[in-house]
Design a protein around this motif. Structure first.
Motif, short mmCIF file in Angstrom:
data_model
loop_
_atom_site.label_atom_id
_atom_site.label_comp_id
_atom_site.label_asym_id
_atom_site.label_seq_id
_atom_site.Cartn_x
_atom_site.Cartn_y
_atom_site.Cartn_z
N CYS A 156 0.97 -1.20 -0.18
CA CYS A 156 -0.06 -0.15 -0.17
C CYS A 156 0.68 1.50 0.10
O CYS A 156 1.73 1.43 0.95
CB CYS A 156 -1.04 -0.13 1.28
N GLY A 159 -1.56 6.13 -1.89
CA GLY A 159 -2.89 5.79 -2.38
C GLY A 159 -3.17 4.69 -2.79
O GLY A 159 -4.59 4.29 -3.35
N TYR A 160 -2.26 4.10 -3.39
CA TYR A 160 -2.37 2.57 -4.10
C TYR A 160 -2.51 1.39 -3.15
O TYR A 160 -1.76 1.34 -2.44
CB TYR A 160 -1.30 2.50 -5.15
N GLU A 177 -7.03 2.01 -6.53
CA GLU A 177 -7.19 3.24 -5.84
C GLU A 177 -8.59 3.35 -5.05
O GLU A 177 -9.35 3.38 -5.76
CB GLU A 177 -6.96 4.53 -6.62
N THR A 180 -10.66 6.63 -5.35
CA THR A 180 -11.42 7.05 -6.65
C THR A 180 -12.06 5.95 -7.17
O THR A 180 -12.91 5.88 -8.43
CB THR A 180 -10.04 7.56 -7.42
N ARG A 215 -0.54 10.83 -11.39
CA ARG A 215 -1.06 9.74 -10.76
C ARG A 215 -0.72 8.42 -11.77
O ARG A 215 -1.45 7.56 -11.90
CB ARG A 215 -2.76 9.73 -10.71
N TYR A 407 -3.09 3.07 5.25
CA TYR A 407 -3.71 3.76 4.14
C TYR A 407 -3.31 5.33 4.13
O TYR A 407 -4.35 6.01 5.09
CB TYR A 407 -5.04 3.53 3.63
#
Length: 422
Positions: A156, A159-160, A177, A180, A215, A407
């Motif tokens: 992790c 954000g992935y 993600e 999103t 990103r 996270y």
């Protein structure tokens, strides 16, 4: 007698129109936004109107300043147990701002169940290939070709969430993600990575975020001790794996790694140096290892310096080293602090009943050391320690686990200009 003439009445001056926040220029708006308490608050403010969003999107410098001035926004932790295929999620509830609507909104929008991941695949017993075509519906049961492979969480970062399937002789890689809902699926690495016994060969996977804040990312695959001899890097654009020219593999299962600025570091306990891989050139270098003892976790301070932390279970002590330039201008590991955890943990009312609880460092992000404390019986906790202020905080309760991945909320794509508009 005539009365004196009255003086002429003064005309009332017109009052200037009131100045609203919309009348401010982008530079002043950004100065206001820098004073918001957190990244979730900035997201809410920026999405209030097109002018605010434009001001935030149009300045990469503002993005860097905001991140430098604010602590990482941790939303929770993914907890992985070998006996349970999918990870569970423990949310962080803010101690001083329990009713913070922005933090709560970010948590509500987080897909902690990873619902967009595709179903498991059938794995043949002989060569590990897919038992059925990807387009066919598959049930999560064992068939005549072999057992069903489950997704396993591998990391992790930024954000992935990185997952592989199956864990041994991996055939599929997923980068998801949760904030999103963006899902990226890739084929497994080439056979050179799994040149050992294909049934029991395991590799280590990492997401390499782009430095451009767009990103984009790459995926790194490193064979473990019983695997092949070559590292592979996958490009998000080409969907192809590139093999390193120099053979190399992890020497042990318990390596602790760090990904920063396109470089990957491994803190191996059996070496007196830290191997460093440049993922752009696929070339290795090395840096000295601090005197940490048997193990340590690598990370970054709030100003971007390389650091290493180690927890000592004998006396519940946390030690932190930072790589700084010495008087001669050469970078050297310097002991930053030694923190006695016992008194601080008593103030947090953790209900520690074990005489010898287990203290583990799981990550270091933006100058915060994230630790877990384990007992034979609940409760177990995720904690954070600020290297700069030496403040210990209680984040959330967790279950017993094999791995724990904090996270941290990444800079959202909605606050980055699209490639078309840029």
């Amino acid at each position: 007698m005539a009365s004196p003439a009255l003086p002429p009445r003064k005309k009332k001056s017109r009052q200037p129109a009131p100045t609203t926040i919309l009348a401010l220029g982008d530079d002043l708006l950004r100065e206001v936004f820098l004073r918001l308490p957190s990244l979730p608050s900035l997201v809410r403010a920026a999405l209030a109107c097109p002018a605010f969003l434009r001001a935030v999107r149009s300045s990469p410098t503002f993005r860097h300043r905001f991140r430098d001035l604010h602590s990482p926004t941790i939303l929770g932790a993914f907890v992985v147990d070998d006996e349970i295929p999918m990870p569970t999620f423990a949310p962080v509830r803010l101690r001083d701002r329990r009713s913070d609507p922005d933090h709560a909104a970010a948590l509500r929008g987080l897909d902690v169940f990873l619902t967009r991941l595709p179903d498991a695949i059938g794995v043949k017993k002989d060569d590990g290939e897919d038992a059925e075509d990807e387009d066919e519906d598959e049930e999560d049961v064992e068939d005549e070709d072999g057992p069903m492979a489950e997704w396993s969480m591998s990391g992790c970062c930024d954000g992935y969430v990185l997952l592989v399937m199956p864990r041994w002789n991996t055939k599929k890689v997923a980068v998801y993600e949760p904030l999103t809902g963006a899902l990226h699926l890739f084929p497994g690495p080439p056979d050179e990575v799994f040149s050992g016994n294909s049934e029991y060969t395991e590799a280590e996977f990492h997401v390499i975020p782009s430095k451009a804040d767009d990103r984009s990312f790459r995926v790194l695959c490193v064979p473990k001790e019983n695997g092949g001899d070559h590292i592979a890097v996958l490009s998000q654009d080409t969907m192809k794996w590139q093999i390193t020219p120099t053979p190399w593999r992890l020497q042990e299962e318990g390596n602790v790694e760090l990904v920063r600025n396109g470089l990957v570091y491994w803190a191996c306990s059996d070496r007196d140096y830290i191997p460093v891989l440049n993922t752009a050139t696929l070339q290795f270098s090395q840096t000295d290892m601090p005197p940490t003892g048997p193990s340590g976790v690598l990370g970054e301070t709030s100003d971007g310096r390389l650091c290493l932390a180690r927890a000592c279970n004998d006396n519940l002590e946390l030690k932190v080293w930072v790589l700084r330039a010495g008087d001669d201008g050469v970078d050297k590991w310097m002991k930053n602090s030694t923190f006695q955890m016992v008194n601080a943990m008593d103030k947090l009312t953790l209900n520690i009943v074990d005489e010898c609880p287990s203290l583990n460092v799981v990550a270091i992000v933006g100058g915060f050391v994230y630790l877990t404390i384990h007992q034979n019986e609940p409760p177990n906790w995720l904690l954070s320690f600020c290297i700069e202020t030496r403040e210990l905080q209680k984040l959330c309760r967790i279950t017993r686990f094999e791995f724990c991945y904090p996270y941290i909320m990444a800079w959202p794509p909605s606050l980055v200009p699209s490639k078309v508009s840029s």
